[in-house]
Design a protein around this motif. Structure first.
Motif, PDB file in Angstrom:
ATOM      1  N   UNK A  24       0.825  -1.216   0.000  1.00  0.00           N
ATOM      2  CA  UNK A  24       0.000   0.000   0.000  1.00  0.00           C
ATOM      3  C   UNK A  24       0.857   1.263   0.000  1.00  0.00           C
ATOM      4  N   UNK A  25       2.104   1.137  -0.470  1.00  0.00           N
ATOM      5  CA  UNK A  25       2.983   2.297  -0.554  1.00  0.00           C
ATOM      6  C   UNK A  25       2.497   3.236  -1.645  1.00  0.00           C
ATOM      7  N   UNK A  26       2.403   4.520  -1.325  1.00  0.00           N
ATOM      8  CA  UNK A  26       1.997   5.534  -2.292  1.00  0.00           C
ATOM      9  C   UNK A  26       3.066   6.623  -2.352  1.00  0.00           C
ATOM     10  N   UNK A  27       2.985   7.431  -3.381  1.00  0.00           N
ATOM     11  CA  UNK A  27       3.937   8.529  -3.525  1.00  0.00           C
ATOM     12  C   UNK A  27       3.319   9.804  -2.963  1.00  0.00           C
ATOM     13  N   UNK A  28       4.026  10.427  -2.040  1.00  0.00           N
ATOM     14  CA  UNK A  28       3.617  11.712  -1.492  1.00  0.00           C
ATOM     15  C   UNK A  28       4.736  12.713  -1.742  1.00  0.00           C
ATOM     16  N   UNK A  29       4.452  14.004  -1.686  1.00  0.00           N
ATOM     17  CA  UNK A  29       5.509  15.002  -1.942  1.00  0.00           C
ATOM     18  C   UNK A  29       6.696  14.816  -1.005  1.00  0.00           C
ATOM     19  N   UNK A  30       7.886  14.769  -1.586  1.00  0.00           N
ATOM     20  CA  UNK A  30       9.091  14.593  -0.775  1.00  0.00           C
ATOM     21  C   UNK A  30       9.448  15.912  -0.093  1.00  0.00           C
ATOM     22  N   UNK A  31       9.696  15.831   1.201  1.00  0.00           N
ATOM     23  CA  UNK A  31      10.037  17.008   1.989  1.00  0.00           C
ATOM     24  C   UNK A  31      11.521  17.317   1.874  1.00  0.00           C
ATOM     25  N   UNK A  32      11.854  18.574   2.103  1.00  0.00           N
ATOM     26  CA  UNK A  32      13.240  18.981   2.227  1.00  0.00           C
ATOM     27  C   UNK A  32      13.560  19.263   3.683  1.00  0.00           C
ATOM     28  N   UNK A  33      14.717  19.807   3.908  1.00  0.00           N
ATOM     29  CA  UNK A  33      15.140  20.109   5.274  1.00  0.00           C
ATOM     30  C   UNK A  33      14.743  21.518   5.706  1.00  0.00           C
ATOM     31  N   UNK A  34      14.033  22.229   4.841  1.00  0.00           N
ATOM     32  CA  UNK A  34      13.659  23.608   5.127  1.00  0.00           C
ATOM     33  C   UNK A  34      12.167  23.709   5.420  1.00  0.00           C
ATOM     34  N   UNK A  35      11.778  24.795   6.064  1.00  0.00           N
ATOM     35  CA  UNK A  35      10.387  25.005   6.445  1.00  0.00           C
ATOM     36  C   UNK A  35       9.484  25.189   5.242  1.00  0.00           C
ATOM     37  N   UNK A  36       9.962  25.881   4.218  1.00  0.00           N
ATOM     38  CA  UNK A  36       9.140  26.130   3.033  1.00  0.00           C
ATOM     39  C   UNK A  36       8.725  24.822   2.368  1.00  0.00           C
ATOM     40  N   UNK A  37       9.603  23.817   2.403  1.00  0.00           N
ATOM     41  CA  UNK A  37       9.262  22.517   1.836  1.00  0.00           C
ATOM     42  C   UNK A  37       8.095  21.865   2.545  1.00  0.00           C
ATOM     43  N   UNK A  38       7.906  22.183   3.817  1.00  0.00           N
ATOM     44  CA  UNK A  38       6.765  21.674   4.566  1.00  0.00           C
ATOM     45  C   UNK A  38       5.511  22.484   4.251  1.00  0.00           C
ATOM     46  N   UNK A  39       5.638  23.798   4.295  1.00  0.00           N
ATOM     47  CA  UNK A  39       4.476  24.678   4.134  1.00  0.00           C
ATOM     48  C   UNK A  39       3.814  24.504   2.774  1.00  0.00           C
ATOM     49  N   UNK A  40       4.597  24.423   1.712  1.00  0.00           N
ATOM     50  CA  UNK A  40       4.008  24.374   0.368  1.00  0.00           C
ATOM     51  C   UNK A  40       3.274  23.069   0.079  1.00  0.00           C
ATOM     52  N   UNK A  41       3.580  22.018   0.845  1.00  0.00           N
ATOM     53  CA  UNK A  41       2.924  20.729   0.621  1.00  0.00           C
ATOM     54  C   UNK A  41       1.778  20.472   1.598  1.00  0.00           C
TER      55      UNK A  41
END
Length: 311
Positions: free
Chosen positions: A189-206
């Motif tokens: 049941x593995x799905x693809x989700x947006x990969x995060x970066x190490x920065x805050x913006x990478x979290x906020x935009x997703x």
């Protein structure tokens, strides 16, 4: 920590069960029921004219019945969360009942050793509601939203004071490790989700996509012959239909004090976002959002029109 081993080896529980597994299951189910019943009593106090619908949405979600009935920490989580919310709610309504501080502290401690992030996501809303009640402030949506925004702004910038507490990096590694584990065991049941970066913006935009992933998945094309996934799909269909009905029949809440309602709304949103950001496995998504399901049902029922959801 295996909770089944804890219950099996604990001398306290062994004294009552003599080591029988199913006695432990019954005991944990009883705790889970207490937690859900405590939540129901709070929901009923907030929306007394919708008792039957609240009963259904609190107790009868398939995911809640399945995961909350095994010898897993989900039952303890529901117990601790329900007792915490009920005792906090009652103490806020009746501040002279100081005896309620004890179960609040004990349930807080229980949640801290099961899933600490539940406390983290609940606290801003409940504390804001308590402050607004004490100061008799209006505009609960504004103050609750501002509290969550301030809290997470501080949380994501805390690494500037203590570099080892970088929340964005923690989320990145949580997602990275989840992908690694799911790949190593060949999760179906593995799905693809947006990969995060190490920065805050990478979290906020997703965040929007993360919320929708948790709210809508699994889809029908995710079933792939698995009957448990089929139940989750049917559950999502039920939630989606209830959401549409609530939006079409939307009404402003009758009660003037909607602080608890808004605390509930932001708890569901933030928990769904957290799950969608870090969890690429459908089975885990279904299980992890169990704490939010009773609250989501309460929100849908509270915002539906006079005819309700089922009528």
């Amino acid at each position: 920590w295996g909770w089944s081993k804890f219950f099996a080896k604990s001398n306290l529980f062994h004294f009552f069960s003599f080591g029988y597994y199913y006695i432990h299951v019954v005991f944990l189910n009883f705790l889970s029921f207490i937690g859900l019943f405590s939540l129901f009593k709070v929901f009923e106090s907030e929306c007394p004219e919708r008792k039957k619908e609240l009963l259904f949405f609190t107790f009868l979600f398939p995911s809640t019945l399945f995961w909350g009935s095994g010898l897993l920490k989900d039952g303890l989580l529901l117990f601790g969360m329900g007792v915490l919310v009920y005792q906090f709610y009652t103490y806020l309504k009746h501040p002279e009942q100081h005896r309620r501080i004890v179960p609040i502290v004990l349930s807080f401690a229980l949640l801290s050793i099961t899933k600490l992030y539940i406390i983290v996501l609940l606290a801003p809303g409940l504390l804001t509601w308590a402050i607004m009640t004490k100061l008799k402030l209006g505009k609960p949506a504004f103050y609750t939203g501002a509290a969550y925004l301030l809290f997470f702004t501080c949380a994501f910038n805390f690494y500037r004071i203590l570099p080892e507490y970088n929340l964005a990096a923690m989320l990145y590694w949580k997602q990275f490790n989840f992908y690694g584990f799911a790949t190593s065991v060949d999760s179906k049941s593995l799905i693809e989700i947006p990969r995060l970066g190490l920065d805050t913006w990478g979290v906020v935009k997703h965040m929007p996509q993360a919320f929708l992933t948790t709210y809508l998945r699994p889809f029908f094309n995710d079933i792939k012959g698995n009957p448990l996934v089929l139940l989750s799909v049917l559950e999502n269909c039920m939630i989606f239909i209830a959401t549409i009905i609530s939006l079409l029949n939307y009404r402003r809440p009758i009660k003037k004090d909607t602080g608890f309602l808004w605390a509930t709304i932001f708890f569901v949103i933030t928990l769904y976002i957290l799950i969608g950001l870090t969890t690429p496995v459908l089975g885990a998504i279904v299980r992890y959002k169990i704490p939010a399901l009773p609250f989501l049902g309460f929100v849908l029922v509270s915002l539906s029109g006079k005819s309700g959801i089922f009528t």
